[in-house]
Design an enzyme around this catalytic site. Structure first.
Site, PDB file in Angstrom:
ATOM      1  N   SER A  11       0.815  -1.215   0.000  1.00 41.13           N
ATOM      2  CA  SER A  11       0.000   0.000   0.000  1.00 41.13           C
ATOM      3  C   SER A  11       0.853   1.270   0.000  1.00 41.13           C
ATOM      4  O   SER A  11       0.422   2.315   0.486  1.00 41.13           O
ATOM      5  CB  SER A  11      -0.924  -0.003   1.226  1.00 41.13           C
ATOM      6  N   ALA A  13       3.620   3.942  -2.328  1.00 36.76           N
ATOM      7  CA  ALA A  13       3.436   4.789  -3.509  1.00 36.76           C
ATOM      8  C   ALA A  13       3.117   3.967  -4.752  1.00 36.76           C
ATOM      9  O   ALA A  13       2.227   4.313  -5.539  1.00 36.76           O
ATOM     10  CB  ALA A  13       4.708   5.602  -3.747  1.00 36.76           C
ATOM     11  N   GLU A 111      19.607  17.964  -4.958  1.00 33.31           N
ATOM     12  CA  GLU A 111      20.231  16.824  -4.284  1.00 33.31           C
ATOM     13  C   GLU A 111      21.430  16.348  -5.099  1.00 33.31           C
ATOM     14  O   GLU A 111      21.593  16.737  -6.268  1.00 33.31           O
ATOM     15  CB  GLU A 111      19.216  15.689  -4.097  1.00 33.31           C
ATOM     16  N   HIS A 240      22.982   5.173   1.892  1.00 33.33           N
ATOM     17  CA  HIS A 240      22.828   6.631   1.947  1.00 33.33           C
ATOM     18  C   HIS A 240      23.974   7.179   2.786  1.00 33.33           C
ATOM     19  O   HIS A 240      24.289   6.632   3.840  1.00 33.33           O
ATOM     20  CB  HIS A 240      21.476   6.982   2.583  1.00 33.33           C
ATOM     21  N   ARG A 291      25.499   9.408  -4.602  1.00 36.00           N
ATOM     22  CA  ARG A 291      25.557   8.758  -3.291  1.00 36.00           C
ATOM     23  C   ARG A 291      26.643   7.720  -3.124  1.00 36.00           C
ATOM     24  O   ARG A 291      27.225   7.599  -2.050  1.00 36.00           O
ATOM     25  CB  ARG A 291      24.240   8.034  -3.069  1.00 36.00           C
ATOM     26  N   HIS A 352      20.074   1.961   2.306  1.00 37.80           N
ATOM     27  CA  HIS A 352      18.962   2.886   2.082  1.00 37.80           C
ATOM     28  C   HIS A 352      17.990   2.416   1.010  1.00 37.80           C
ATOM     29  O   HIS A 352      16.790   2.630   1.126  1.00 37.80           O
ATOM     30  CB  HIS A 352      19.553   4.240   1.666  1.00 37.80           C
ATOM     31  N   ARG A 387      21.122   4.381  -7.851  1.00 39.79           N
ATOM     32  CA  ARG A 387      19.955   5.249  -8.072  1.00 39.79           C
ATOM     33  C   ARG A 387      20.291   6.715  -7.814  1.00 39.79           C
ATOM     34  O   ARG A 387      20.911   7.060  -6.811  1.00 39.79           O
ATOM     35  CB  ARG A 387      18.822   4.829  -7.141  1.00 39.79           C
TER      36      ARG A 387
HETATM   37  P1  FAD Z   1       6.864   0.835   0.182  1.00 39.28           P
HETATM   38  O1  FAD Z   1       6.426   2.231   0.328  1.00 39.28           O
HETATM   39  O2  FAD Z   1       8.018   0.395   1.008  1.00 39.28           O
HETATM   40  O3  FAD Z   1       5.595  -0.055   0.515  1.00 39.28           O
HETATM   41  C1  FAD Z   1       5.705  -1.456   0.606  1.00 39.28           C
HETATM   42  C2  FAD Z   1       4.323  -2.001   0.914  1.00 39.28           C
HETATM   43  O4  FAD Z   1       4.346  -3.424   0.768  1.00 39.28           O
HETATM   44  C3  FAD Z   1       3.865  -1.737   2.337  1.00 39.28           C
HETATM   45  O5  FAD Z   1       2.484  -1.434   2.321  1.00 39.28           O
HETATM   46  C4  FAD Z   1       4.076  -3.085   3.031  1.00 39.28           C
HETATM   47  O6  FAD Z   1       3.174  -3.325   4.090  1.00 39.28           O
HETATM   48  C5  FAD Z   1       3.758  -4.035   1.896  1.00 39.28           C
HETATM   49  N1  FAD Z   1       4.340  -5.361   2.040  1.00 39.28           N
HETATM   50  C6  FAD Z   1       5.650  -5.715   2.046  1.00 39.28           C
HETATM   51  N2  FAD Z   1       5.755  -7.048   2.202  1.00 39.28           N
HETATM   52  C7  FAD Z   1       4.493  -7.529   2.289  1.00 39.28           C
HETATM   53  C8  FAD Z   1       3.948  -8.810   2.491  1.00 39.28           C
HETATM   54  N3  FAD Z   1       4.696  -9.915   2.644  1.00 39.28           N
HETATM   55  N4  FAD Z   1       2.599  -8.939   2.561  1.00 39.28           N
HETATM   56  C9  FAD Z   1       1.786  -7.859   2.434  1.00 39.28           C
HETATM   57  N5  FAD Z   1       2.266  -6.605   2.250  1.00 39.28           N
HETATM   58  C10 FAD Z   1       3.593  -6.459   2.187  1.00 39.28           C
HETATM   59  N6  FAD Z   1      12.822   8.081  -2.559  1.00 39.28           N
HETATM   60  C11 FAD Z   1      12.635   9.228  -3.240  1.00 39.28           C
HETATM   61  O7  FAD Z   1      12.389   9.200  -4.446  1.00 39.28           O
HETATM   62  N7  FAD Z   1      12.697  10.431  -2.596  1.00 39.28           N
HETATM   63  C12 FAD Z   1      12.963  10.536  -1.265  1.00 39.28           C
HETATM   64  O8  FAD Z   1      12.994  11.622  -0.721  1.00 39.28           O
HETATM   65  C13 FAD Z   1      13.193   9.339  -0.536  1.00 39.28           C
HETATM   66  N8  FAD Z   1      13.491   9.392   0.784  1.00 39.28           N
HETATM   67  C14 FAD Z   1      13.611   8.215   1.470  1.00 39.28           C
HETATM   68  C15 FAD Z   1      13.838   8.258   2.846  1.00 39.28           C
HETATM   69  C16 FAD Z   1      13.900   7.093   3.589  1.00 39.28           C
HETATM   70  C17 FAD Z   1      14.142   7.143   5.064  1.00 39.28           C
HETATM   71  C18 FAD Z   1      13.761   5.843   2.924  1.00 39.28           C
HETATM   72  C19 FAD Z   1      13.834   4.559   3.690  1.00 39.28           C
HETATM   73  C20 FAD Z   1      13.557   5.792   1.552  1.00 39.28           C
HETATM   74  C21 FAD Z   1      13.479   6.973   0.820  1.00 39.28           C
HETATM   75  N9  FAD Z   1      13.252   6.953  -0.553  1.00 39.28           N
HETATM   76  C22 FAD Z   1      13.082   8.121  -1.231  1.00 39.28           C
HETATM   77  C23 FAD Z   1      12.973   5.689  -1.240  1.00 39.28           C
HETATM   78  C24 FAD Z   1      11.447   5.543  -1.397  1.00 39.28           C
HETATM   79  O9  FAD Z   1      10.816   6.019  -0.236  1.00 39.28           O
HETATM   80  C25 FAD Z   1      11.044   4.105  -1.617  1.00 39.28           C
HETATM   81  O10 FAD Z   1      11.842   3.509  -2.591  1.00 39.28           O
HETATM   82  C26 FAD Z   1       9.591   4.038  -2.074  1.00 39.28           C
HETATM   83  O11 FAD Z   1       8.769   4.695  -1.144  1.00 39.28           O
HETATM   84  C27 FAD Z   1       9.153   2.590  -2.213  1.00 39.28           C
HETATM   85  O12 FAD Z   1       7.764   2.581  -2.433  1.00 39.28           O
HETATM   86  P2  FAD Z   1       7.041   1.210  -2.699  1.00 39.28           P
HETATM   87  O13 FAD Z   1       5.616   1.530  -2.934  1.00 39.28           O
HETATM   88  O14 FAD Z   1       7.779   0.431  -3.699  1.00 39.28           O
HETATM   89  O15 FAD Z   1       7.186   0.415  -1.308  1.00 39.28           O
HETATM   90  C1  SIN Z   2      16.915  11.948   0.887  1.00 37.01           C
HETATM   91  O1  SIN Z   2      16.037  12.745   1.210  1.00 37.01           O
HETATM   92  O2  SIN Z   2      18.116  12.123   1.022  1.00 37.01           O
HETATM   93  C2  SIN Z   2      16.469  10.670   0.271  1.00 37.01           C
HETATM   94  C3  SIN Z   2      16.184  10.894  -1.139  1.00 37.01           C
HETATM   95  C4  SIN Z   2      16.149   9.592  -1.856  1.00 37.01           C
HETATM   96  O3  SIN Z   2      16.355   8.534  -1.268  1.00 37.01           O
HETATM   97  O4  SIN Z   2      15.913   9.637  -3.054  1.00 37.01           O
END
Ligand code: FAD
Ligand code: SIN
Length: 535
Positions: A11, A13, A111, A240, A291, A352, A387
């Site tokens: 759930s 992005a 960045e 990171h 990075r 990260h 990345r």
């Molecule tokens: P996620 O948002 O991680 O969601 C995963 C989903 O899968 C969750 O709902 C979880 O419950 C579900 N899930 C996982 N395993 C299971 C399972 N077995 N059964 C059921 N559900 C499951 N990226 C940027 O572009 N800009 C930024 O500024 C940035 N800042 C960041 C800062 C931090 C601290 C971190 C950790 C990452 C950052 N990133 C950033 C990277 C970015 O946030 C992630 O790569 C992105 O949000 C991943 O989104 P996603 O939807 O793929 O997974």
């Molecule tokens: C950060 O805000 O430094 C994270 C950005 C990213 O992971 O893309």
């Protein structure tokens, strides 16, 4: 809800972007293993990269992405994502994400690795705002059902059809849904759908120190691999450069935007060169190098001087500027006794982001019919060997949308699922030794950090492979005898993911981007993606 048309696991992005598009035409069920906002998306700080400034161009964003990616990016994917970025931002504004600035004149921050100001953001907590807007939009849609606390265990394939449903040749290349553990009842349910999308995020928790939330255990990557999908570029784990060094708070990120807005990396006092900047010795782009370069430079200085951390200092800037640009980080640090307007912040690199993942095409399709993968669990060719900052959320929006549109466009190819076997728990009992899980989890994360971290060697990788084999045998035996729990499911997936990381790292006989092996320090121009094929 009666049987959904499409099942989405995750759930964040990527998952909710796909859900909102699909829900216009079909019924969608979204599963999340904890709270709906417990993935990495809600933790994102810096923002989302998109060409929105008059002086900026798609070609510049493409070039920056490919320079950071060490030449391994697939150009077609990079173009696809970069060119769809402005549209993705517009859709987020439509669902109410309150980006800084105004539409047409959004505030853009900078960045590392970006040649222009290009990052749209909501203060220094962009991900939180995006995640809440997506959840609100999904909640408001009558065709979307979201079930938190459901932990997917394994994909349901042709193999799981009832004997009655099997007719003729069964080539086991079709996914029909997923078995998932209901955390609230302890029961495993079978969810079937015409199409399934994995949006399960990354595998950061394979490492002892990670900025990622606890649930980043590589579940989707491991499930897809077990079902028969190829997985690629798993050696490219991103570290990171600037995670807060604090003995209690182990995973608080200090956004790259702090360096983007003028923050300096310095050696701490008390060592030769203490209080001075060091990045100029490593790269002409200094603090704004990509990075992998900055993280390796910090790691080098920490090891050379026997330090616990280096300093990130933005105290030379106007305090009001710092407080208004980084309000959340400022408050959080103040609560820990650090006033970033007056003093430097102790920082260390930490895992990260997972650049590798389930191999997909431009529509998010995997090797298995009926199965898509989007977001951090996938490998689309966007990131290559490293990345570029703020390209990850962007990938989630562009591929979430692309996968959903592909499913709708090819709807006639998706048959209704056949009768499937329910989960069989008749041969297992409750565990009498939960300690095994905790012990193995800690051991795995520690040796992955020490042996498969920022700097690798053949010997270290060999040691890690050996340890993983032993732990995998132990956990598989445990898995065969005891009722599944969320911790056991995650540990099994962490081990599977760790094995894929180490296998990929051993297969790459060069250093490139995020993968640095002291035994092969050069880059071989002819080297390509590491693609692992399940047997
Ligand atoms: P996620 O948002 O991680 O969601 C995963 C989903 O899968 C969750 O709902 C979880 O419950 C579900 N899930 C996982 N395993 C299971 C399972 N077995 N059964 C059921 N559900 C499951 N990226 C940027 O572009 N800009 C930024 O500024 C940035 N800042 C960041 C800062 C931090 C601290 C971190 C950790 C990452 C950052 N990133 C950033 C990277 C970015 O946030 C992630 O790569 C992105 O949000 C991943 O989104 P996603 O939807 O793929 O997974
Ligand atoms: C950060 O805000 O430094 C994270 C950005 C990213 O992971 O893309």
């Amino acid at each position: 809800m009666s049987q959904p048309d499409v099942l989405i696991i995750g759930s964040g992005a990527a998952g909710l972007t796909a859900a909102l598009v699909l829900a216009e035409r079909c019924k969608v069920l979204v599963l999340a293993k904890g709270a709906l906002d417990a993935g990495s998306t809600a933790w994102a700080q810096g923002g989302i990269a998109a060409v929105l400034d008059k002086g900026d161009t798609f070609e510049d964003h493409i070039r920056d992405t490919m320079i950071a990616g060490g030449g391994l990016n697939r150009r077609e994917t990079v173009e696809f994502v970069v060119e769809h970025a402005p549209e993705a931002i517009r859709r987020l504004i439509e669902i109410g994400v309150p980006f800084n600035g105004e539409e047409g004149a959004l505030h853009l921050t900078r960045e590392g690795g970006h040649s222009h100001r290009r990052i749209v953001h909501v203060d220094d907590a962009t991900g939180w705002a995006v995640q809440q807007a997506l959840i609100s939009a999904a909640r408001a849609h009558p065709n979307i059902t979201m079930r938190p606390e459901m932990v997917a265990v394994d994909l349901v394939t042709d193999r799981h059809m009832t004997d009655h449903a099997r007719t003729g040749e069964c080539n086991e290349r079709r996914v029909w849904g997923v078995y998932a553990l209901d955390n609230t009842t302890g029961k495993v349910e079978c969810f079937a759908a015409r199409a399934t999308i994995l949006a399960t995020g990354g595998a950061g928790r394979t490492y002892l120190f990670s900025t990622a939330p606890r649930g980043a255990t590589g579940d989707g990557i491991a499930m897809a691999w077990r079902a028969g999908c190829r997985v690629s570029n798993m050696e490219f784990m991103q570290f990171h450069p600037t995670c807060l060094y604090n003995l209690e708070v182990k995973n608080f990120l200090i956004t790259e935007a702090v360096r983007g807005e003028g923050g300096h990396l310095k050696l701490p006092p008390g060592v030769p060169g203490g209080g001075t900047r060091f990045m100029q010795q490593f790269d002409p782009r200094e603090e704004l190098a990509p990075r992998d370069v900055v993280a390796r430079a910090i790691d080098h200085e920490i090891k050379r001087l026997g330090l616990d951390y280096v300093h990130l200092d933005i105290s030379h800037k106007d305090p009001e500027f710092v407080r208004t640009h980084f309000p959340n980080i400022y408050e959080r640090l103040l609560g820990l006794g650090i006033d970033m307007t007056k003093e430097p912040i102790p920082v260390v690199p930490a895992q990260h982001y997972t650049c590798g993942g389930v191999l997909i095409d431009l529509a998010g399709r995997t090797d298995m019919a009926g199965l898509y993968a989007v977001g951090e669990c996938s490998e689309s060719g966007l990131h290559g060997a490293n990345r570029l900052a703020s390209n990850s959320l962007l990938e989630c929006f562009v591929f979430g949308d692309a996968a959903a549109h592909d499913i709708l466009a090819r709807w006639d190819e998706f048959a209704a699922p056949p009768p499937l076997r329910p989960w069989d728990s008749s041969r297992v009992t409750d565990s009498d030794e939960e300690v095994v899980i905790k012990q193995n989890w800690t051991e795995l994360r520690r040796f992955m950090w020490n042996y498969v971290g920022i700097v690798r060697t053949n010997k270290r990788l060999e040691r890690a492979a050996h340890r993983i084999k032993l732990l995998k045998n132990e956990v598989n035996e445990y898995y065969g005898h005891f009722r599944v729990t969320a911790d056991l499911i995650e540990l099994r997936n962490l081990l599977q993911t760790a094995e894929l990381i180490v296998k990929s790292a051993r297969a790459r006989r060069e250093s490139r981007g995020l993968h640095f092996n002291q035994d092969y320090p050069r880059t071989h121009p002819a080297a390509r993606d590491t693609i692992l094929v399940p047997h």
